[in-house]
Design a protein around this motif. Structure first.
Motif, PDB file in Angstrom:
ATOM      1  N   LYS A   7      47.046 -16.412 -32.588  1.00  0.00           N
ATOM      2  CA  LYS A   7      48.271 -15.787 -33.106  1.00  0.00           C
ATOM      3  C   LYS A   7      48.692 -16.505 -34.385  1.00  0.00           C
ATOM      4  O   LYS A   7      48.729 -17.734 -34.434  1.00  0.00           O
ATOM      5  N   GLY A   9      51.686 -16.934 -37.247  1.00  0.00           N
ATOM      6  CA  GLY A   9      53.108 -16.716 -37.516  1.00  0.00           C
ATOM      7  C   GLY A   9      53.354 -16.262 -38.954  1.00  0.00           C
ATOM      8  O   GLY A   9      52.426 -16.148 -39.761  1.00  0.00           O
ATOM      9  N   GLY A  10      54.622 -16.018 -39.258  1.00  0.00           N
ATOM     10  CA  GLY A  10      55.025 -15.445 -40.541  1.00  0.00           C
ATOM     11  C   GLY A  10      54.541 -16.206 -41.766  1.00  0.00           C
ATOM     12  O   GLY A  10      54.061 -15.607 -42.737  1.00  0.00           O
ATOM     13  N   ARG A  45      58.962 -15.524 -44.164  1.00  0.00           N
ATOM     14  CA  ARG A  45      60.182 -15.858 -43.412  1.00  0.00           C
ATOM     15  C   ARG A  45      61.354 -15.078 -43.989  1.00  0.00           C
ATOM     16  O   ARG A  45      61.190 -14.284 -44.894  1.00  0.00           O
ATOM     17  N   THR A 174      50.715 -22.085 -36.744  1.00  0.00           N
ATOM     18  CA  THR A 174      51.992 -22.093 -37.441  1.00  0.00           C
ATOM     19  C   THR A 174      51.956 -23.071 -38.611  1.00  0.00           C
ATOM     20  O   THR A 174      50.862 -23.362 -39.122  1.00  0.00           O
ATOM     21  N   ASP A 175      53.123 -23.565 -39.042  1.00  0.00           N
ATOM     22  CA  ASP A 175      53.160 -24.393 -40.246  1.00  0.00           C
ATOM     23  C   ASP A 175      53.387 -25.875 -39.969  1.00  0.00           C
ATOM     24  O   ASP A 175      53.751 -26.620 -40.856  1.00  0.00           O
ATOM     25  N   VAL A 176      53.235 -26.291 -38.710  1.00  0.00           N
ATOM     26  CA  VAL A 176      53.331 -27.723 -38.376  1.00  0.00           C
ATOM     27  C   VAL A 176      52.084 -28.124 -37.577  1.00  0.00           C
ATOM     28  O   VAL A 176      51.393 -27.267 -37.033  1.00  0.00           O
ATOM     29  N   GLY A 178      51.512 -29.238 -34.746  1.00  0.00           N
ATOM     30  CA  GLY A 178      51.525 -29.173 -33.289  1.00  0.00           C
ATOM     31  C   GLY A 178      52.951 -29.322 -32.804  1.00  0.00           C
ATOM     32  O   GLY A 178      53.897 -29.260 -33.600  1.00  0.00           O
ATOM     33  N   MET A 180      55.953 -31.391 -31.773  1.00  0.00           N
ATOM     34  CA  MET A 180      56.351 -32.735 -32.166  1.00  0.00           C
ATOM     35  C   MET A 180      57.496 -33.221 -31.283  1.00  0.00           C
ATOM     36  O   MET A 180      58.137 -32.443 -30.572  1.00  0.00           O
ATOM     37  N   ASP A 183      62.221 -31.564 -33.884  1.00  0.00           N
ATOM     38  CA  ASP A 183      61.976 -30.641 -34.995  1.00  0.00           C
ATOM     39  C   ASP A 183      61.837 -31.446 -36.291  1.00  0.00           C
ATOM     40  O   ASP A 183      62.781 -32.125 -36.698  1.00  0.00           O
ATOM     41  N   ARG A 185      62.083 -30.689 -39.204  1.00  0.00           N
ATOM     42  CA  ARG A 185      63.066 -30.355 -40.250  1.00  0.00           C
ATOM     43  C   ARG A 185      64.344 -31.155 -40.091  1.00  0.00           C
ATOM     44  O   ARG A 185      65.090 -31.352 -41.034  1.00  0.00           O
ATOM     45  N   MET A 204      61.437 -27.637 -23.546  1.00  0.00           N
ATOM     46  CA  MET A 204      61.687 -27.825 -24.983  1.00  0.00           C
ATOM     47  C   MET A 204      62.029 -26.501 -25.635  1.00  0.00           C
ATOM     48  O   MET A 204      63.005 -26.382 -26.384  1.00  0.00           O
ATOM     49  N   LYS A 210      61.891 -24.202 -31.609  1.00  0.00           N
ATOM     50  CA  LYS A 210      61.486 -22.856 -32.004  1.00  0.00           C
ATOM     51  C   LYS A 210      59.967 -22.720 -32.160  1.00  0.00           C
ATOM     52  O   LYS A 210      59.455 -21.623 -32.353  1.00  0.00           O
ATOM     53  N   VAL A 211      59.244 -23.816 -32.048  1.00  0.00           N
ATOM     54  CA  VAL A 211      57.807 -23.793 -32.336  1.00  0.00           C
ATOM     55  C   VAL A 211      57.026 -22.837 -31.426  1.00  0.00           C
ATOM     56  O   VAL A 211      56.005 -22.293 -31.797  1.00  0.00           O
TER      57      VAL A 211
HETATM   58  P1  ADP Z   1      56.024 -19.113 -36.870  1.00  0.00           P
HETATM   59  O1  ADP Z   1      56.604 -18.209 -37.921  1.00  0.00           O
HETATM   60  O2  ADP Z   1      54.657 -19.596 -37.216  1.00  0.00           O
HETATM   61  O3  ADP Z   1      56.123 -18.550 -35.495  1.00  0.00           O
HETATM   62  P2  ADP Z   1      58.287 -20.791 -36.286  1.00  0.00           P
HETATM   63  O4  ADP Z   1      59.281 -21.010 -37.391  1.00  0.00           O
HETATM   64  O5  ADP Z   1      58.664 -19.828 -35.216  1.00  0.00           O
HETATM   65  O6  ADP Z   1      56.885 -20.434 -36.940  1.00  0.00           O
HETATM   66  O7  ADP Z   1      57.946 -22.183 -35.579  1.00  0.00           O
HETATM   67  C1  ADP Z   1      57.535 -23.294 -36.344  1.00  0.00           C
HETATM   68  C2  ADP Z   1      58.719 -24.187 -36.663  1.00  0.00           C
HETATM   69  O8  ADP Z   1      59.245 -24.703 -35.447  1.00  0.00           O
HETATM   70  C3  ADP Z   1      58.392 -25.417 -37.470  1.00  0.00           C
HETATM   71  O9  ADP Z   1      58.404 -25.154 -38.840  1.00  0.00           O
HETATM   72  C4  ADP Z   1      59.469 -26.419 -37.036  1.00  0.00           C
HETATM   73  O10 ADP Z   1      60.493 -26.563 -37.989  1.00  0.00           O
HETATM   74  C5  ADP Z   1      60.080 -25.791 -35.802  1.00  0.00           C
HETATM   75  N1  ADP Z   1      60.167 -26.726 -34.663  1.00  0.00           N
HETATM   76  C6  ADP Z   1      61.260 -26.916 -33.884  1.00  0.00           C
HETATM   77  N2  ADP Z   1      61.037 -27.836 -32.965  1.00  0.00           N
HETATM   78  C7  ADP Z   1      59.773 -28.268 -33.125  1.00  0.00           C
HETATM   79  C8  ADP Z   1      58.963 -29.226 -32.444  1.00  0.00           C
HETATM   80  N3  ADP Z   1      59.403 -29.930 -31.397  1.00  0.00           N
HETATM   81  N4  ADP Z   1      57.695 -29.403 -32.878  1.00  0.00           N
HETATM   82  C9  ADP Z   1      57.213 -28.695 -33.921  1.00  0.00           C
HETATM   83  N5  ADP Z   1      57.935 -27.778 -34.612  1.00  0.00           N
HETATM   84  C10 ADP Z   1      59.210 -27.561 -34.221  1.00  0.00           C
END
Ligand code: ADP
Ligand code: MG
Length: 397
Positions: A7, A9-10, A45, A174-176, A178, A180, A183, A185, A204, A210-211
């Motif tokens: 999958k 993401g955006g 986004r 996604t953009d991180v 894994g 973490m 967050d 950010r 979590m 939101k990951v």
């Molecule tokens: P996608 O569009 O790929 O679904 P999301 O914005 O839904 O991406 O999810 C990725 C984001 O989740 C990351 O950019 C990060 O800021 C946020 N995030 C929040 N909590 C965590 C966490 N514990 N670990 C990793 N990312 C997290």
């Protein structure tokens, strides 16, 4: 040969350039001999031309049914654009809408529940060695309406498709790097977690990380399929979510610092305080429930009631309170910080440590809530970064 659901993401499907990374991930899995099923979100986004919010802003007066139709276009555009780019690179792909992928939901527009998956089209793509690209976040109701399954729903699409086709793994790109410890950010020093249990990730996600969407975690756990969170833009291992064996060692005295594994947060909380409120005022709670308000944290005392809601419920709560002639104070712009750790059950001193740490940093604690494996603290939004920083430090996460 196994089956992998990937999958994206955006941000992964946002531009021609980022989609090259997506194509790399798909082709790498295929070169390993895997059958690949792709699920995509809408491109970009908030603010991007074909993102869900942008589409919605084009037609602000639509009813729920049409709103779902409009929102479903974002993933369709995204899937077609990716298919075009895959074709250009010499790969055969077939776009499947939620309906064509066999995803059947109830009629609850905007937040529909998936009730069945008939994956015939997906499996026939795989039999033809064609890459199915499924539009995430949507399905079709039994009465034939296009429905959407709620924000973050593409994660759930990936999990539910994985379950239906008995996939060997579900990869959420996604953009991180894994999952973490917080967050990144809000707390840039957060560390990637290599392995984590479904239940801990569920906590979590449910607490605001939101990951990954909590429903996706639930489905993967139910199906017993490993879920991986990976970065589209790196080759890092990412996070594997599995049935982890229960922690064997018990927490020894003095080891309170080792029981927390992550911190999640939710913004846009509003706290309502009903001072001088009498026992009879509990009648507002059924009224709130009837008007669709879900309460986050709630504490009831004989002479006072305190509860927290998402800011989207502000008007709904005010309406009920005014209707019942109840005086209240509302504290806006709050955040809920939740500490998660399966090992904290029965360990004394965790709450004390949190209270002391926040007090030492002059961070007012507005309300708390706890369960067997979580402790949540309501604070002002302006204190969020400092709170996560100090809690991360004192629990040596
Ligand atoms: P996608 O569009 O790929 O679904 P999301 O914005 O839904 O991406 O999810 C990725 C984001 O989740 C990351 O950019 C990060 O800021 C946020 N995030 C929040 N909590 C965590 C966490 N514990 N670990 C990793 N990312 C997290
Ligand atoms: Mg997401």
């Amino acid at each position: 040969m196994g089956i992998i659901v990937q999958k994206f993401g955006g941000t992964s499907v946002a531009t021609d350039e980022t989609r090259l990374n997506v194509i790399d991930k798909i082709t790498a899995a295929k070169e390993k001999g895997e059958n690949v099923v792709v699920v995509v979100s809408a491109m970009g986004r908030k603010g991007s031309p074909y993102a869900t919010d942008t589409l919605l802003s084009l037609a602000p007066h639509l009813g729920l049914r049409e709103k779902d139709l409009l929102m479903s276009c974002g993933e369709l555009i995204s899937a077609c654009v990716l298919a075009s780019q895959l074709t250009e690179k010499g790969h055969e792909a077939r776009v499947l809408t939620g309906a064509q992928a066999g995803i059947v939901t109830n009629d609850n527009f905007g937040d529909a529940n998936i009730i069945a998956v008939n994956p015939g089209e997906i499996t026939s793509c795989l039999a033809d060695d064609v890459i199915p690209i499924i539009t995430g976040f949507q399905g079709i109701s039994e009465s034939g309406n296009v429905t959407t399954i709620g924000r973050g729903g593409s994660d759930t699409t990936a999990a539910i498709v994985g379950e239906a086709i008995k996939a060997d793994g579900i990869e959420i790109y996604t953009d991180v790097n894994g999952i973490m410890t917080a967050d990144p950010r809000v707390f840039p020093q957060a560390k990637v977690i290599d392995n984590i249990s479904y239940s801990e990730v569920f906590q979590m996600a449910d607490s605001g990380a939101k990951v990954i969407h909590p429903r996706a975690v639930e489905v993967a756990r139910r199906a017993g399929i490993p879920l991986y969170i990976k970065n589209t833009f790196s080759n890092d291992e990412g996070t594997a979510i599995l049935h982890c064996p229960k922690y064997e060692s018990t927490v020894l005295e003095g080891e309170v610092c080792k029981v927390i594994t992550s911190i999640a947060h939710k913004n846009n909380r509003i706290q309502f305080i009903l001072e001088q409120s009498s026992m009879e005022d509990v009648t507002i709670f059924p009224l709130l429930a009837d008007s669709g308000v879900s309460l986050d944290i709630i504490n009831i005392f004989p002479d006072k009631k305190v509860f927290t809601v998402d800011s989207k419920h502000f008007n709904g709560v005010v309406k009920v309170l005014e209707q019942c002639n109840i005086h209240y104070t509302a504290i806006k712009d709050c955040s809920k910080v939740t500490l998660i750790g399966e090992r904290m059950t029965g360990v004394p001193g965790v709450m004390a440590k949190i209270i002391t740490a926040l007090q030492n940093e002059n961070i007012p604690l507005l309300q708390t809530a706890d369960s067997l494996t979580t402790i949540a603290c309501l604070i002002y939004r302006k204190d969020l970064e400092r709170a996560v920083d100090v809690l991360h430090r004192i629990f040596e996460i």
